[in-house]
Design an enzyme around this catalytic site. Structure first.
Site, PDB file in Angstrom:
ATOM      1  N   ALA A 126       0.849  -1.203   0.000  1.00  0.00           N
ATOM      2  CA  ALA A 126       0.000   0.000   0.000  1.00  0.00           C
ATOM      3  C   ALA A 126       0.877   1.244   0.000  1.00  0.00           C
ATOM      4  O   ALA A 126       2.106   1.155  -0.094  1.00  0.00           O
ATOM      5  CB  ALA A 126      -0.902  -0.012   1.225  1.00  0.00           C
ATOM      6  N   ASN A 127       0.272   2.416   0.083  1.00  0.00           N
ATOM      7  CA  ASN A 127       1.034   3.659   0.246  1.00  0.00           C
ATOM      8  C   ASN A 127       0.291   4.564   1.225  1.00  0.00           C
ATOM      9  O   ASN A 127      -0.771   4.215   1.714  1.00  0.00           O
ATOM     10  CB  ASN A 127       1.265   4.335  -1.112  1.00  0.00           C
ATOM     11  CG  ASN A 127      -0.036   4.714  -1.779  1.00  0.00           C
ATOM     12  OD1 ASN A 127      -0.801   5.524  -1.266  1.00  0.00           O
ATOM     13  ND2 ASN A 127      -0.318   4.100  -2.922  1.00  0.00           N
ATOM     14  N   ARG A 128       0.870   5.725   1.503  1.00  0.00           N
ATOM     15  CA  ARG A 128       0.351   6.559   2.593  1.00  0.00           C
ATOM     16  C   ARG A 128      -0.775   7.517   2.192  1.00  0.00           C
ATOM     17  O   ARG A 128      -1.137   8.395   2.955  1.00  0.00           O
ATOM     18  CB  ARG A 128       1.495   7.405   3.182  1.00  0.00           C
ATOM     19  CG  ARG A 128       2.560   6.596   3.849  1.00  0.00           C
ATOM     20  CD  ARG A 128       3.555   7.519   4.521  1.00  0.00           C
ATOM     21  NE  ARG A 128       4.768   6.820   4.861  1.00  0.00           N
ATOM     22  CZ  ARG A 128       4.900   6.031   5.914  1.00  0.00           C
ATOM     23  NH1 ARG A 128       3.893   5.870   6.741  1.00  0.00           N
ATOM     24  NH2 ARG A 128       6.049   5.427   6.143  1.00  0.00           N
ATOM     25  N   SER A 129      -1.303   7.387   0.990  1.00  0.00           N
ATOM     26  CA  SER A 129      -2.368   8.314   0.582  1.00  0.00           C
ATOM     27  C   SER A 129      -3.593   8.174   1.495  1.00  0.00           C
ATOM     28  O   SER A 129      -4.036   7.070   1.788  1.00  0.00           O
ATOM     29  CB  SER A 129      -2.766   8.010  -0.863  1.00  0.00           C
ATOM     30  OG  SER A 129      -3.970   8.668  -1.169  1.00  0.00           O
TER      31      SER A 129
ATOM     32  N   ALA B 290      -3.545   7.649  -5.579  1.00  0.00           N
ATOM     33  CA  ALA B 290      -2.131   7.249  -5.602  1.00  0.00           C
ATOM     34  C   ALA B 290      -2.124   5.749  -5.928  1.00  0.00           C
ATOM     35  O   ALA B 290      -2.130   4.900  -5.041  1.00  0.00           O
ATOM     36  CB  ALA B 290      -1.493   7.516  -4.246  1.00  0.00           C
TER      37      ALA B 290
END
Ligand code: C5P
Length: 404
Positions: free
Chosen positions: A211-214, A277
């Protein structure tokens, strides 16, 4: 600009309430009509008689006064306005607004209204800095409320200084005028707009993912602003911890491939805004069962590229939207990279933002963006994500008018 504009002014119970008398005069001078609601606490600071003399209208104080058949009713009162202004927005009033509590006329009008709301907070600096007020403010901003102030300076209490003074009447007036400038051009009635938002989750096995931090805050704010400006909005959202925006058809997806399918399934649209994102890569063969730790050692993840949703839609052979807008999250050379991306992805506009950790954009409530088109770069001032969204909605309306 304010001629014939209808302002519903909700006066909360703080010492700054006296400044609202000046605000009412300035609004009236400019041709606006002002109806006022006073909370019970506000009446400790200013009287309905004074406020009524200045607005030239009956002043509203009691919820149950308004339930009579012959009376205006709190629903009408909350909707027969072009803008609702809460000044002073006390810590208590902000808390009640954030949580949808409707236990007096002011809070009931605030939850019943379908109109934009501007708040002018005023409280002691410690109350303003308290984590509860921070949380409530974040909720209100995510709901699309605009804010002016508070300012820093001396408090009414002796020897108290800090952030918490209500904005001055002329500053609130400027914010009200600013609101009507944006709104004046932001008519998206009849337009279909698609927005992607949030991160994507790319499965490794049934329990793990990349995942990412969006946070999805900016994308969700854009969907809400477009809907508020009259557009018919579809939001395709990756996994986020946010409520679905009001009046928006929200589709929840997990992975990039699901996001692309949902986007394609909702074409044609007039405008597509790709705020999500999206993960660049996914695991080639996500395991069907949870991968176990064991003697076979550490698993190696073989990554393959995800489809580029923005580029795919920008180059769609038959259903390309009239306006395709991408986002660029960069940690260096923000504008330079955005220009390259504009060409590479084939979109019309890139909203570039600096997401290096020092700026706190990822997950934060403000954003500093640059609007990059083939012809020019515009640097926008730092603003709440809701404000950036409103400005973008207004810009889209102007661009569509230009295309018509
Ligand atoms: O390539 P990059 O991720 O920097 O580009 C960002 C822009 O492209 C954003 O608008 C994002 O939503 C979009 N994008 C996409 N699909 C991808 C990767 C990015 O739509 N696979």
């Amino acid at each position: 600009m304010l001629r014939n504009k209808r302002i519903l002014l909700i006066i909360g119970g703080g010492i700054a309430a006296y400044k609202c008398l000046e605000l009412v005069r300035r609004l009236k001078e400019r041709g606006a009509s002002v109806r006022a609601i006073l909370t019970p606490a506000a009446q400790q600071f200013v009287t309905p008689l004074t406020v009524g003399a200045l607005t030239g209208e009956r002043v509203f104080t009691d919820l149950f006064d308004l339930t009579a058949e012959h009376d205006i009713g709190h629903i009408r009162l909350s909707r027969e306005a072009d803008l609702v202004v809460v000044a002073p927005a006390t810590a208590d009033l902000m808390a009640r607004m954030a949580h949808g509590i409707a236990d007096d006329l002011a809070s009931t009008a605030l939850i019943a209204t379908d109109k934009p709301v501007l708040i002018a907070p005023a409280m002691n600096p410690r109350m303003w800095a308290h984590p509860a007020t921070r949380r409530n403010l974040a909720i209100l901003e995510a709901d699309g409320i605009t804010r002016i102030g508070p300012n820093a300076g001396a408090m009414a209490e002796r020897d108290e200084f800090g952030e918490g003074r209500m904005a001055e009447p002329m500053e609130i007036l400027a914010a009200i005028e600013g609101h009507f400038t944006h709104v004046g051009s932001a008519t998206l009635t009849g337009r279909r707009i698609l927005v992607t938002s949030g991160p994507t989750h790319e499965p490794i096995d049934p329990v793990r993912y990349i995942a990412n931090r969006s946070s999805g805050k900016q994308g969700h704010a854009i969907a809400a602003a477009a809907a508020a400006a009259g557009a018919q909005v579809v939001l395709v959202s990756g996994p986020v911890d946010l409520p679905d925006p009001p009046n928006v058809h929200t589709i929840h997806v997990e992975s990039a491939r699901e996001m692309l399918a949902a986007v394609e399934g909702n074409l044609p649209v007039d405008v597509a805004i790709f705020t999500a994102a999206v993960a660049d890569w996914r695991v080639a063969d996500a395991a069907d069962q949870k991968i176990k730790k064991g003697p076979q050692g550490t698993p190696a993840l073989h990554l393959v590229e995800n489809p580029d949703i923005l580029a795919t839609i920008s180059r769609h052979p038959t259903l390309r939207p009239h306006l395709v807008i991408g986002f660029a999250a960069e940690t260096e050379k923000v504008v330079e990279h955005a220009r390259a991306k504009l060409a590479r992805k084939g979109c019309d506009l890139i909203v570039a933002n600096d997401v290096s950790p020092a700026h706190g954009v990822m997950g934060g409530d403000t954003n500093t963006v640059h609007l990059v088109s083939p012809a020019q770069v515009e640097d926008w001032p730092t603003a709440s994500k809701a404000e950036v969204a409103r400005r973008l909605a207004a810009r889209i309306a102007t661009l569509l008018e230009g295309q018509a």
